[in-house]
Design a protein around this motif. Structure first.
Motif, PDB file in Angstrom:
ATOM      1  N   HIS A 250      47.132  26.096  36.263  1.00  0.00           N
ATOM      2  CA  HIS A 250      47.589  25.314  37.428  1.00  0.00           C
ATOM      3  C   HIS A 250      47.785  25.936  38.687  1.00  0.00           C
ATOM      4  O   HIS A 250      48.483  27.025  38.755  1.00  0.00           O
ATOM      5  CB  HIS A 250      48.865  24.522  37.113  1.00  0.00           C
TER       6      HIS A 250
ATOM      7  N   ASP B 245      41.965  13.821  41.764  1.00  0.00           N
ATOM      8  CA  ASP B 245      42.271  14.322  40.431  1.00  0.00           C
ATOM      9  C   ASP B 245      42.909  15.593  40.019  1.00  0.00           C
ATOM     10  O   ASP B 245      43.552  15.582  39.102  1.00  0.00           O
ATOM     11  CB  ASP B 245      40.678  14.362  39.622  1.00  0.00           C
ATOM     12  N   GLN B 246      42.583  16.502  40.968  1.00  0.00           N
ATOM     13  CA  GLN B 246      43.149  18.006  40.916  1.00  0.00           C
ATOM     14  C   GLN B 246      44.726  17.763  41.077  1.00  0.00           C
ATOM     15  O   GLN B 246      45.518  18.213  40.255  1.00  0.00           O
ATOM     16  CB  GLN B 246      42.609  18.829  42.028  1.00  0.00           C
TER      17      GLN B 246
ATOM     18  N   ARG C 173      46.495  15.882  38.095  1.00  0.00           N
ATOM     19  CA  ARG C 173      46.674  16.540  37.165  1.00  0.00           C
ATOM     20  C   ARG C 173      47.802  17.510  37.202  1.00  0.00           C
ATOM     21  O   ARG C 173      48.720  17.495  36.208  1.00  0.00           O
ATOM     22  CB  ARG C 173      45.190  17.603  36.819  1.00  0.00           C
ATOM     23  N   HIS C 174      48.046  17.980  38.322  1.00  0.00           N
ATOM     24  CA  HIS C 174      49.308  18.777  38.787  1.00  0.00           C
ATOM     25  C   HIS C 174      50.491  18.040  38.651  1.00  0.00           C
ATOM     26  O   HIS C 174      51.554  18.220  37.723  1.00  0.00           O
ATOM     27  CB  HIS C 174      49.360  19.345  39.953  1.00  0.00           C
TER      28      HIS C 174
END
Length: 302
Positions: A60, A110-111, A114-115
């Motif tokens: 991440h 989306d990035q 996800r985090h």
């Protein structure tokens, strides 16, 4: 880029990647200045460039992690120019350049999401109740956001203070121990390794002259590295070369490998150079090698 030949088949792609990285850094610095000027309500902590590896071994990389006693905010910073478009049904994120070229980009929503999922699971595991949110911030003032982005979690950098104000209004104070959460996050933080995907035979040898924008190879003479083109003399140029070797090739180097890389023909001269560098030494006899330290660039004051 300085270590590839200009006619390398991938030079252009690395050059484009380099410019993207430079733009990204510029955007992150703009955001840091904006947040430095903002008056947070109560205690807070900001992690910039927070990196870690999750329980499944995946990485991440978070541009900014803003922690308050009311919320935790993941900030994904972009410095994309042109006009941005979004197709939510397909999770497709694109931009149109000023020349009319349409290009697809990795979806920043989306990035960031996800985090958010990762951090939500982490807080739950730690029995910490704190809302986890995310926002995409565009730091290029010339960028246009198409109407297809209406309702999407994206704003221009200038709107970040107002966005934070709304969060403070919408989320109540919690009993969060901010110091304890900071300690837990610091415990999992780590610098991710740089991927090395350039074959050794494509990497230029030599201590390169920074003044000549790395176009010319310097030679070693009585403790100095001298550029045959501009006459620049330097003791520090070697440390940048060793840093590049460490990143692109590896952190171990032998006397022979150092001679080959920096262009010294004499084994005895190289041995004296290694002795002055005082790198940690391993092995015996012909198997001796030296460890290039991670902070080799900071040793350039010798």
């Amino acid at each position: 880029m300085s270590r590839l030949q200009a006619d390398d088949e991938e030079f252009t792609s690395y050059q484009e990647a380099y410019y993207r990285v430079q733009a990204g850094i510029a955007g992150e610095l703009k955001m840091q200045r904006t947040l430095a000027d903002y008056h947070f309500v109560g205690p807070y902590k900001i992690f910039y460039n927070f990196e870690c590896i999750n329980e499944k071994g995946f990485s991440h990389e978070i541009d900014a992690l803003i922690i308050t006693t009311r919320f935790l905010l993941v900030v994904e910073v972009k410095q994309i120019s042109g006009t941005l478009f979004y197709k939510p049904a397909f999770h497709e994120f694109a931009r149109q350049t000023e020349e009319g070229l349409l290009e697809n980009f990795s979806n920043p929503f989306d990035q960031a999401y996800r985090h958010k999922l990762f951090l939500s699971r982490l807080l739950s595991k730690w029995r910490i109740q704190l809302p986890v949110l995310f926002i995409v911030v565009n730091a290029n003032i010339r960028t246009k956001l198409d109407s297809s982005l209406d309702g999407s979690p994206i704003i221009h950098l200038s709107g970040l203070p107002k966005f934070l104000e709304k969060l403070y209004q919408n989320y109540a104070e919690t009993k969060l121990d901010l110091v304890e959460l900071e300690r837990k996050l610091m415990a999992i933080a780590c610098r991710l390794p740089i991927s090395k995907n350039v074959q050794r035979d494509r990497i230029r040898n030599g201590v390169l002259c920074k003044k000549c924008e790395f176009h010319h190879v310097m030679y070693y003479y009585h403790g100095l590295w001298i550029c045959p083109r501009c006459g620049e003399k330097s003791k520090k140029a070697l440390f940048l070369a060793l840093h590049q070797y460490r990143v692109l090739i590896g952190d171990h180097i032998t006397n022979r490998e150092l001679r080959e890389f920096v262009g010294i023909n004499c084994k005895a001269v190289t041995s004296k150079l290694l002795k002055r560098l005082n790198f940690e030494q391993f092995g015996k006899g012909r198997g001796v090698y030296y460890l290039i330290p991670e902070d080799v660039l900071s040793q350039d004051n010798r």
